[in-house]
Write a protein that holds these residues in place. Sequence first.
Motif, PDB file in Angstrom:
ATOM      1  N   GLY A  16     -99.519 -62.551   9.524  1.00 15.07           N
ATOM      2  CA  GLY A  16    -100.697 -63.243   9.020  1.00 15.07           C
ATOM      3  C   GLY A  16    -101.934 -62.919   9.835  1.00 15.07           C
ATOM      4  O   GLY A  16    -103.022 -62.697   9.282  1.00 15.07           O
ATOM      5  N   PHE A  17    -101.767 -62.863  11.160  1.00 10.47           N
ATOM      6  CA  PHE A  17    -102.878 -62.503  12.044  1.00 10.47           C
ATOM      7  C   PHE A  17    -103.356 -61.083  11.759  1.00 10.47           C
ATOM      8  O   PHE A  17    -104.557 -60.828  11.628  1.00 10.47           O
ATOM      9  CB  PHE A  17    -102.425 -62.637  13.502  1.00 10.47           C
ATOM     10  CG  PHE A  17    -103.375 -62.040  14.505  1.00 10.47           C
ATOM     11  CD1 PHE A  17    -104.599 -62.626  14.771  1.00 10.47           C
ATOM     12  CD2 PHE A  17    -103.037 -60.867  15.175  1.00 10.47           C
ATOM     13  CE1 PHE A  17    -105.473 -62.070  15.692  1.00 10.47           C
ATOM     14  CE2 PHE A  17    -103.906 -60.299  16.097  1.00 10.47           C
ATOM     15  CZ  PHE A  17    -105.134 -60.907  16.352  1.00 10.47           C
ATOM     16  N   GLY A  18    -102.411 -60.157  11.648  1.00  7.32           N
ATOM     17  CA  GLY A  18    -102.772 -58.771  11.371  1.00  7.32           C
ATOM     18  C   GLY A  18    -103.459 -58.624  10.024  1.00  7.32           C
ATOM     19  O   GLY A  18    -104.445 -57.876   9.891  1.00  7.32           O
ATOM     20  N   MET A  19    -102.965 -59.338   9.018  1.00  5.17           N
ATOM     21  CA  MET A  19    -103.575 -59.281   7.688  1.00  5.17           C
ATOM     22  C   MET A  19    -105.012 -59.815   7.730  1.00  5.17           C
ATOM     23  O   MET A  19    -105.924 -59.229   7.128  1.00  5.17           O
ATOM     24  CB  MET A  19    -102.742 -60.104   6.714  1.00  5.17           C
ATOM     25  CG  MET A  19    -103.229 -60.041   5.277  1.00  5.17           C
ATOM     26  SD  MET A  19    -102.916 -58.444   4.494  1.00  5.17           S
ATOM     27  CE  MET A  19    -101.142 -58.570   4.221  1.00  5.17           C
ATOM     28  N   PHE A  20    -105.215 -60.912   8.456  1.00  3.37           N
ATOM     29  CA  PHE A  20    -106.558 -61.487   8.586  1.00  3.37           C
ATOM     30  C   PHE A  20    -107.522 -60.493   9.232  1.00  3.37           C
ATOM     31  O   PHE A  20    -108.658 -60.321   8.779  1.00  3.37           O
ATOM     32  CB  PHE A  20    -106.497 -62.772   9.408  1.00  3.37           C
ATOM     33  CG  PHE A  20    -107.846 -63.294   9.825  1.00  3.37           C
ATOM     34  CD1 PHE A  20    -108.674 -63.932   8.905  1.00  3.37           C
ATOM     35  CD2 PHE A  20    -108.311 -63.118  11.121  1.00  3.37           C
ATOM     36  CE1 PHE A  20    -109.940 -64.389   9.276  1.00  3.37           C
ATOM     37  CE2 PHE A  20    -109.561 -63.581  11.507  1.00  3.37           C
ATOM     38  CZ  PHE A  20    -110.383 -64.216  10.578  1.00  3.37           C
ATOM     39  N   ILE A  21    -107.073 -59.824  10.298  1.00  8.99           N
ATOM     40  CA  ILE A  21    -107.927 -58.856  10.996  1.00  8.99           C
ATOM     41  C   ILE A  21    -108.299 -57.695  10.075  1.00  8.99           C
ATOM     42  O   ILE A  21    -109.456 -57.248  10.041  1.00  8.99           O
ATOM     43  CB  ILE A  21    -107.217 -58.332  12.262  1.00  8.99           C
ATOM     44  CG1 ILE A  21    -107.035 -59.464  13.277  1.00  8.99           C
ATOM     45  CG2 ILE A  21    -107.999 -57.184  12.885  1.00  8.99           C
ATOM     46  CD1 ILE A  21    -108.317 -60.120  13.731  1.00  8.99           C
ATOM     47  N   CYS A  22    -107.341 -57.216   9.290  1.00 10.34           N
ATOM     48  CA  CYS A  22    -107.621 -56.102   8.374  1.00 10.34           C
ATOM     49  C   CYS A  22    -108.579 -56.518   7.268  1.00 10.34           C
ATOM     50  O   CYS A  22    -109.496 -55.765   6.912  1.00 10.34           O
ATOM     51  CB  CYS A  22    -106.315 -55.592   7.772  1.00 10.34           C
ATOM     52  SG  CYS A  22    -105.229 -54.769   8.968  1.00 10.34           S
TER      53      CYS A  22
END
Length: 256
Positions: free
Chosen positions: A37-43
Amino acid sequence: MKRFLFMLRIVGCVLCGAGCVFFFLPVFRRGFALGAGFGMFICLLGLGLLLFFGKLSKMGGWKQAVVRLVTAFYCMGLAWALYLSILMLSVQANTPPENTNVIVLGAQVYGEERMGISLTGRVNAAYDYLSKNPDTLCIVTGGQGGDEPCPEAVTEKNVLTKMGIEEDRIFLEDQSHNTRENLVFAKEIAEEQGMGTKVAVVTQGFHMYRAVQLAKAAGFEPYSLVAETDPLLFPEYYGRELLSLTKWWIERLVIE
């Protein structure tokens, strides 16, 4: 110049889109949680900045100041993530010599002989090394979590003995609840058994840097014995480890 910036924006959008696909992969293993979820938010944030930075920055006033500030912090965050990724890779080549004692770090278990994907990889890596080095001793680590039927170390020992490793080569550390405790309590066992300080720490590659640093803090001279990582779960673990490493660095700065 405008053409170059346009092409740069296109490349950035492609990379952010690829990142979204990458961090979506854990869904296929039902592993989409904090890290993914964190990685998706950053992208998605990066994609939004690339698409709308020009328009928002031309509005002037506080909107311009906010978007530029967010962009600056975003770029610094990417640089920090790259630095942490390099650290993760830097320790993996430090493989153990023959007859180095082994510490297996704990992870999720579902029964006295049933392990999660991560722990299965760690136990398999430990077994391969122990079977090739018959004089090597092993400390299996991990206490019992609230959602676990038994201590993780018990499951690890049961599986290793069932695979053919002699029971008297395996020592249990079954009181810990995190990586730091895994290694601190394992050090007490190593001292009791006269195992010395040189050990091969068994965990996944993304987790190895932090594990090695904690092993050094506990008093060990650690080597890296890297376990396999499920490719579909790697994005979740990678994103979560970036957060864990950042938290660990902040704690070190505050404590020291």
